[in-house]
Write an enzyme that holds these catalytic residues in place. Structure first.
Site, mmCIF file in Angstrom:
data_model
loop_
_atom_site.group_PDB
_atom_site.id
_atom_site.type_symbol
_atom_site.label_atom_id
_atom_site.label_comp_id
_atom_site.label_asym_id
_atom_site.label_seq_id
_atom_site.Cartn_x
_atom_site.Cartn_y
_atom_site.Cartn_z
ATOM 1 N N SER A 286 0.998 -1.251 0.243
ATOM 2 C CA SER A 286 0.128 -0.138 0.115
ATOM 3 C C SER A 286 0.886 1.307 0.065
ATOM 4 C CB SER A 286 -1.079 -0.100 1.074
ATOM 5 O OG SER A 286 -0.195 -0.249 2.298
ATOM 6 N N ASP A 537 -3.117 6.562 11.701
ATOM 7 C CA ASP A 537 -2.138 5.969 10.596
ATOM 8 C C ASP A 537 -0.683 6.754 10.743
ATOM 9 O OD1 ASP A 537 -0.723 5.253 8.435
ATOM 10 O OD2 ASP A 537 -2.350 5.747 7.040
ATOM 11 N N HIS A 540 1.400 5.469 6.571
ATOM 12 C CA HIS A 540 1.434 6.026 5.116
ATOM 13 C C HIS A 540 1.375 7.589 5.013
ATOM 14 C CE1 HIS A 540 -1.193 2.382 4.910
ATOM 15 N NE2 HIS A 540 -0.520 2.143 3.901
#
Length: 569
Positions: A286, A537, A540
Site C-alpha cells: 500500500s 495511521d 502512510h
C-alpha cells in the site's frame, strides 16, 4: 666664362649633395630592416596569417552555470594552431577572460589575434598558471573533468547506488521562512569538457549528476505543493489529510535539499518527455500505491490521464506522450500460497522466500521502469518456507520446542535478494529498477496494533530530536544487503538503483495522517481522558506531503540514467 661651362659647374656642385642623400637613405633602410627583423623574431605573424588563410583556429569552451542551473556566459580561450607555443598560451591570465564586463559583452566570442591583442595578452601572462578565482563564477566552485566520456558515464550511472550504500550524515532542520544555508554556500560542480553533449546536458540541469541525493536537510518552502487535495481526484481518502479535517498545513511546504546540489521541484512535462512511449510500474504494498497516487497527482496538473486499468493491474495512460503509469499489487514480492504445507495448515499465508511472485514475473518484460516497495507486510502473520522447508514464521509458530531459523527481519532480507536477482537475470527484462528503501513509520508508545501514536506532530524533527528506530534500522540494513547480493548476480542489461530515503524520512513524523485518516466528523483526534491515543495511521503519507519528494527523486534517477546514456552511447 661661357654659358655651357656654367651649367657644367652647377652639375658638379650638385653631385656631392646627391651622394650624401643616397648614403643617408641607405642607412635609414638598413635600420628599418634591422628593426623589422627584430619585430619578426619577437612577434611572428605566420600563425595569424595562416588562420586568416586556412581558417584554422581551436577554441576551448568552458560552460558556466550559476547555482540555480540557469545558463550563464561561456568562457572562451583561443589557442593558435601554430606560431605561439600552446603551453605559453594556456597560461594566459583567465582573470581577464572572465571579467564580469567582458563576460556580459563578449559572451562566446573568440579573442582577436591581431598584433595589438598579442601585445595585450603577452603583457598579462603571469609567472605561474593562474587558478580560476571562485568569484569568477559567482559562488560556485568549478572543476574541469578531462577524463574520458566512458568513465564519466560510469560515474554518473552508478552515482545513486554507490551513494546510497554510504553512511548518511544527519539531516538538519531549517526554520520556516528561512532558506537552507547550503543554498548560499559554494556548491561544488563538475564540468566535463570531454564531450559537447555532456556539457550541454550539464548546462540544462540544476542537479549535479555526482551529487549524493540523500545527504541534506529539510527546508521550508513558502511556495507550497504542486497540487492540492482538491485538484487531484484520485487520492485515497485515508491519505486526504486536509479533506479529513487536519487543521495544520505546514507539513505540505517542507522540501528536501541535498547538501551539494539542488533537487528541482517535480517537472511533469520533463517526466513525460523522458518517459515518452514507456511504462513505469509501481510494484509492492500500500505504500507503493501511496507513491503511485502521488505521481499521478503531480502529472495530473499538466494532463488528465485515461484509466485503462483492471482488477489485476491499475493503468493510467497519458496520450500526449504515450506514457503508462502502472500499479501492481504484490505485498511480499515473493511467491505466496494458502494451501496446507507440512505442519502449517490451510488458510495461513506461506511465503516461499526463494521464489519470486509468479504473477509479477509474467508482467516484468512489459515495463521500462520499476519502482519497488516492500517490507511492512513482514509484520503480518505468515509462514516462511525456504528450500521447501518451513524455517520460521511471524505471529505464527505452533511448536515452541522447535527453534525458528528465520525471523521476519531475516525473511525480508531474503525476499529482497530473491526478487532483485530474478529481475537482473530475467532474459526479457532490460529496464531500470529503482528500489525505494524501507519507509519509516513513526508510531510512538507502541506499534501500529498496540496503541502507537504520532498525534500532534506538525513539523520535521531537528537533528537532536531524532531517535533511532531499531526496527527501521535493521530492516533497512537487511534490504541493503539483499540489494548488494542481487547486484552481483546481474546477467542481463537491466539496471538497479537504490533510492535510499529511510534516514531522510526519519525526520518526517509530521507527514503521516495520524488520527486524520477518515472524513468522519465524529472521529476521535485527541488523546482521551484515560491517556490513550486515538486510532491512527503513522505509516502512510498525507497527500500532498512528503511522499511527493519520492517522485522528485524518481525523476532525477530517471534523468541521470536516460540522459546519461544519450550523452554517452
Amino acid at each position: 666664362m661661357t654659358l655651357a661651362s656654367s651649367k657644367t659647374s652647377l652639375k658638379m656642385a650638385a653631385f656631392p649633395r646627391g651622394v650624401s642623400f643616397i648614403a643617408a637613405s641607405m642607412a635609414l633602410l638598413a635600420m628599418f630592416l634591422i628593426f623589422a627583423s627584430w619585430l619578426l623574431v619577437s612577434y611572428p605573424i605566420t600563425s595569424t596569417v595562416s588562420e586568416y588563410i586556412s581558417g584554422v583556429n581551436r577554441k576551448i569552451v568552458l560552460p558556466v552555470k550559476d547555482v540555480s542551473g540557469s545558463s550563464l556566459e561561456q568562457l572562451t580561450m583561443t589557442s593558435n594552431s601554430s606560431g605561439v607555443d600552446n603551453s605559453e598560451d594556456a597560461q594566459v591570465s583567465i582573470r581577464s577572460s572572465v571579467d564580469k564586463d567582458s563576460l556580459r559583452s563578449e559572451s562566446n566570442k573568440q579573442l582577436p589575434t591581431t598584433k595589438d591583442s598579442v601585445d595585450l595578452r603577452r603583457n598579462e601572462i603571469p609567472e605561474e598558471p593562474v587558478k580560476l578565482p571562485e568569484s569568477s563564477f559567482g559562488a560556485t566552485e568549478k572543476k574541469v573533468d578531462t577524463s574520458s566520456s566512458a568513465s564519466s558515464n560510469a560515474s554518473e550511472s552508478n552515482s545513486v547506488e554507490s551513494g546510497s550504500l554510504d553512511s548518511r550524515k544527519n539531516g538538519v532542520l531549517e526554520k520556516p521562512g528561512q532558506l537552507s544555508e547550503s543554498l548560499s554556500r559554494p556548491t561544488e560542480k563538475k564540468v566535463d569538457t570531454s564531450s559537447s553533449a555532456s556539457s550541454n546536458a550539464s548546462e540544462n540541469n540544476s542537479v549535479d549528476s555526482g551529487c549524493d541525493l540523500y545527504d541534506g536537510k529539510w527546508f521550508y518552502d513558502p511556495q507550497g505543493p504542486s497540487y492540492t487535495n482538491s485538484s487531484c481526484p484520485i487520492i485515497t481518502q485515508m491519505q486526504n489529510c486536509q479533506g479529513n479535517g487536519r487543521p495544520d498545513k505546514d507539513y505540505e511546504n517542507w522540501r528536501w535539499k541535498p547538501s551539494q546540489c539542488d533537487l528541482p521541484r517535480f517537472d511533469a512535462k520533463k517526466f513525460l518527455e523522458l518517459m515518452r512511449g514507456k511504462t513505469l510500474a509501481f510494484i509492492g504494498d500500500s505504500v507503493a500505491r501511496n507513491q503511485m497516487e502521488s505521481m499521478l497527482c503531480l502529472l495530473w496538473q499538466v494532463e488528465v490521464p485515461k484509466n485503462r486499468g483492471n482488477r489485476r493491474m491499475h493503468r493510467w495512460y497519458f496520450k500526449s506522450t504515450s506514457v503508462m503509469i502502472v500499479r501492481v499489487w504484490s505485498s511480499w514480492l515473493v511467491r505466496q500460497t494458502n494451501e496446507k504445507f507440512d505442519f502449517a495448515p490451510k488458510g495461513v499465508t506461506k511465503l516461499h522466500l526463494d521464489a519470486p511472485d509468479d504473477n509479477l514475473m509474467e508482467l516484468i518484460p512489459k515495463f521500462d521502469v520499476i519502482v519497488l516497495s516492500s517490507g511492512h507486510w513482514f509484520a503480518k502473520q505468515s509462514v516462511y518456507v525456504l528450500s521447501n522447508e518451513i524455517v520460521g514464521g511471524q505471529l505464527w509458530w505452533p511448536d515452541r520446542s522447535r527453534p525458528m531459523k528465520v525471523n521476519n527481519v531475516d525473511a525480508f532480507g531474503i525476499s529482497v535478494e530473491t526478487i532483485l536477482s530474478a529481475l537482473v537475470t530475467h532474459p526479457n527484462y532490460t529496464g531500470l529498477t529503482i528500489v525505494r528503501s524501507f519507509s519509516p513509520d513513526h508510531y510512538e508508545g507502541g506499534a501500529w496494533n498496540t496503541g502507537g501514536s504520532c498525534t500532534g506532530k506538525v513539523k520535521p524533527l531537528a537533528t537532536d530530536e531524532l531517535v533511532e528506530n531499531g526496527f527501521t534500522s535493521i530492516m533497512h540494513k537487511k534490504q541493503v544487503m539483499g540489494f548488494e547480493l542481487a547486484f552481483k548476480k546481474g546477467t542481463n542489461k537491466s539496471k538497479l538503483r537504490m533510492m535510499d530515503i529511510t534516514k531522510v524520512f526519519g525526520y518526517r513524523h509530521d507527514g503521516h495522517p495520524g488520527p486524520f485518516r477518515s472524513p468522519d466528523p465524529n472521529k476521535i483526534t485527541k488523546v482521551g481522558p484515560d491517556g490513550k491515543p486515538p486510532p491512527q495511521d503513522c505509516l502512510h503519507w498525507c497527500m500532498p506531503g512528503p511522499v511527493d519528494t519520492w517522485n522528485e527523486l524518481v525523476l532525477e534517477i530517471i534523468r541521470r540514467d536516460f540522459e546519461g546514456h544519450q550523452n554517452f552511447p
